[in-house]
Design a protein around this motif. Structure first.
Motif, PDB file in Angstrom:
ATOM      1  N   CYS A 191     -35.168   6.108  24.898  1.00 18.15           N
ATOM      2  CA  CYS A 191     -36.108   6.602  23.887  1.00 18.15           C
ATOM      3  C   CYS A 191     -35.357   7.146  22.681  1.00 18.15           C
ATOM      4  N   ARG A 193     -36.518   9.372  20.735  1.00 21.98           N
ATOM      5  CA  ARG A 193     -36.916  10.771  20.491  1.00 21.98           C
ATOM      6  C   ARG A 193     -36.002  11.715  21.272  1.00 21.98           C
ATOM      7  N   CYS A 195     -37.091  14.825  22.924  1.00 18.06           N
ATOM      8  CA  CYS A 195     -37.856  15.906  23.564  1.00 18.06           C
ATOM      9  C   CYS A 195     -36.960  16.600  24.594  1.00 18.06           C
ATOM     10  N   PHE A 197     -37.429  18.447  27.136  1.00 14.80           N
ATOM     11  CA  PHE A 197     -37.822  18.550  28.548  1.00 14.80           C
ATOM     12  C   PHE A 197     -37.682  17.204  29.264  1.00 14.80           C
ATOM     13  N   CYS A 198     -37.348  16.153  28.512  1.00 15.70           N
ATOM     14  CA  CYS A 198     -37.508  14.796  29.030  1.00 15.70           C
ATOM     15  C   CYS A 198     -36.208  14.236  29.598  1.00 15.70           C
ATOM     16  N   ARG A 201     -35.017  10.196  28.369  1.00  9.31           N
ATOM     17  CA  ARG A 201     -34.130   9.912  27.232  1.00  9.31           C
ATOM     18  C   ARG A 201     -32.660  10.093  27.620  1.00  9.31           C
ATOM     19  N   PRO A 234     -40.685   3.752  27.593  1.00 12.65           N
ATOM     20  CA  PRO A 234     -40.970   5.192  27.576  1.00 12.65           C
ATOM     21  C   PRO A 234     -41.810   5.601  26.359  1.00 12.65           C
ATOM     22  N   SER A 235     -41.598   4.966  25.229  1.00 10.33           N
ATOM     23  CA  SER A 235     -42.409   5.268  24.045  1.00 10.33           C
ATOM     24  C   SER A 235     -42.704   3.925  23.345  1.00 10.33           C
ATOM     25  N   ARG A 262     -47.763   7.596  21.361  1.00 11.21           N
ATOM     26  CA  ARG A 262     -47.462   8.892  20.736  1.00 11.21           C
ATOM     27  C   ARG A 262     -48.414   9.098  19.585  1.00 11.21           C
ATOM     28  N   LYS A 299     -40.656  18.244  20.392  1.00 14.30           N
ATOM     29  CA  LYS A 299     -41.552  17.114  20.624  1.00 14.30           C
ATOM     30  C   LYS A 299     -41.733  16.272  19.353  1.00 14.30           C
TER      31      LYS A 299
END
Ligand code: SF4
Length: 481
Positions: A191, A193, A195, A197-198, A201, A234-235, A262, A299
């Motif tokens: 991903c 991005r 984030c 917490f993820c 990625r 994932p995205s 998203r 996020k």
């Protein structure tokens, strides 16, 4: 009923490999990585591979021929969810399997220590274009499994992955899977991005996309076989040519559904395309109620994005929205929890159908938030009490205005222990899991905040990131207030 099942004939002398998915058929058959492994192993002259699912013979006999698991030479387990560990232990015990036991999948890539006792080796990474499957097919003993990307339960291991996704499974099994009866088109991994917490990625980096032509050519082969295509990544909408791809697939006569959306990618043109492709409801993950907490999570999404996406969706004919949130985040106050209710009310005021799903936050290994306590509160007992209070508040307030599901605090606490624990967690796997038992076994310490200088059970896996970068991000997120 499956289209394209690959049924290989049994003959003497074949190496028998069981591909075990310790969960339901519908999610197992939707996993394109497993389909690749299955097709590859069956393409080898000296090998036969059959599948096992929990809801078909309890994983004790194969899906294809009903052959007992204990008759196979090698069992390859796919670990997709930590909670499946309990099923794994039961399957191994009940089957009396005596061959080589190997596990792979995201849980193995995140932290295999809690389940290590039950396996001989773990595959850390994505196996396509590597030697791993050939090595497994030839292996007669644990020593034979020594190869890049395989962890033999000591020392360090570097994750393997194909640098480019320039291949695709040409004979996909089409079945009624979790996305419906459809062709699964995996358009990318990783991903772009960040984030915090993820874990996706981190363990699937770097982001890699499949080429538009390869995807269209693959879809072409399934014209007349399926009506629908599910785009998986994932995205999904971050694919650089996502709109063009969706438009082309619709032109080819397919219904198209993305596995994730998203809010900031839902502009008028995209939503219009998705509606044309048959989408009737939209899933959005605001994660939290306030922009302040969303910034801590990095996020990259604002309340404006979320409300915009709902408005556009409504304008284009979508009336049903599913929203995902988390609670128990670092620096979360009761006021932040109230913000979830406020945001849902605001969305409801746009006169759309809303359903809400809320999970307690699991601080996952390899992420910048891995050092946080479960619940976000320092003392475990206080945290559990407080997060239960927040959960009850949300159920009470949100059920007045929409459908709501808030997951159990205990269940996610166990998940955290299974995710962040060391080898001693294995003793929890043979019992009926409960937080009370975990406490008795001194395992609730894995719910506590972790000092930044501690050695972590999963430090032996090299995913290609620098720990100092994670520490920097952790400090930025949690201490910068
Ligand atoms: S957009 Fe989704 S997959 Fe990507 S980093 Fe954020 S949560 Fe993870």
């Amino acid at each position: 009923m499956e289209n394209n099942p690959f049924i290989k004939k049994w003959r003497k002398g074949l190496r028998k490999i069981a591909l075990v998915y310790p969960n339901a058929y519908a999610s197992g058959v939707a996993n394109i990585g497993l389909q690749y492994i299955y097709a590859y192993l069956n393409s080898l002259e000296n090998c036969i591979c059959e599948r096992f699912y929990l809801d078909i013979h309890n994983c004790l006999r194969s899906f294809e021929s009903g052959t007992p698991l204990s008759d196979f030479d090698i069992a390859l387990f796919s670990l997709q969810f930590e909670e499946d560990y309990f099923n794994v232990v039961k399957i191994l015990k009940e089957s009396g399997f005596k061959g080589l036991k190997i596990a792979g999948g995201p849980c193995a890539m995140i932290n295999p220590k809690p389940i290590a006792k039950y396996f001989d080796a773990f595959v850390i990474g994505e196996v396509e274009n590597s030697r791993v499957l050939d090595v497994i097919a030839e292996a007669r003993s644990v020593e034979d499994l020594e190869c890049e990307g395989v962890w033999l339960k000591e020392g360090k291991v570097k994750r393997i992955y194909p640098k480019r996704l320039d291949f695709y499974l040409r004979r996909q099994i089409i079945a009624d899977n979790v996305f419906g009866r459809c062709l699964i088109l995996e358009i990318g991994r990783g991903c772009i991005r960040r984030c915090r917490f993820c874990v996706v990625r981190q363990i699937y980096s770097p982001p890699r996309w499949r080429d538009l032509k390869l995807l269209i050519d693959t879809a072409e082969d399934y014209k007349g076989v399926v009506d629908k295509i599910c785009l998986v990544a994932p995205s999904t909408l971050d694919h650089p040519r996502a709109k063009e791809l969706i438009a082309r697939l619709i032109e080819m006569g397919f219904l198209v559904s993305p596995s994730s959306t998203r809010a900031d990618k839902l502009d008028e043109e995209t939503v219009e395309l998705l509606v044309k492709g048959g989408l009737r409801s939209l899933t959005i993950a605001p994660e939290v109620g306030s922009d302040k907490l969303r910034d801590i999570l990095n996020k990259g999404l604002s309340e404006e994005h979320i409300l915009n996406a709902v408005e556009i969706g409504k304008e284009k004919g979508i009336n049903s929205f599913k929203l995902y949130f988390m609670i128990g985040l670092p620096n979360e106050s009761f006021e932040d929890v109230k913000e979830i209710v406020r945001l849902v009310e605001k969305i409801k005021s746009l006169k759309v159908e809303v359903s809400v799903s809320i999970n307690p936050f699991v601080p996952k290994p390899h992420t910048p938030l891995q050092w946080c306590s479960y619940t976000g509160i320092e003392r475990v007992e206080d945290g559990l009490k407080e997060i239960k209070r927040r959960r009850e508040y949300l159920i009470k307030e949100l059920s007045k205005i929409c459908e709501v599901n808030v997951e159990s605090v205990e269940r996610f606490a166990i998940q955290t222990i299974l995710s962040r624990g060391d080898e001693d967690v294995s003793k929890l796997l043979e019992a009926k899991p409960s937080l009370r038992l975990a406490k008795k076994m001194n395992l609730t310490r894995y719910l506590e905040k972790i000092p930044l200088d501690s050695e972590l059970p999963w430090d032996f896996i090299d995913h290609g990131y620098k720990k100092e970068r994670l520490i920097k991000e952790f400090i930025q997120a949690v201490w910068s207030e």
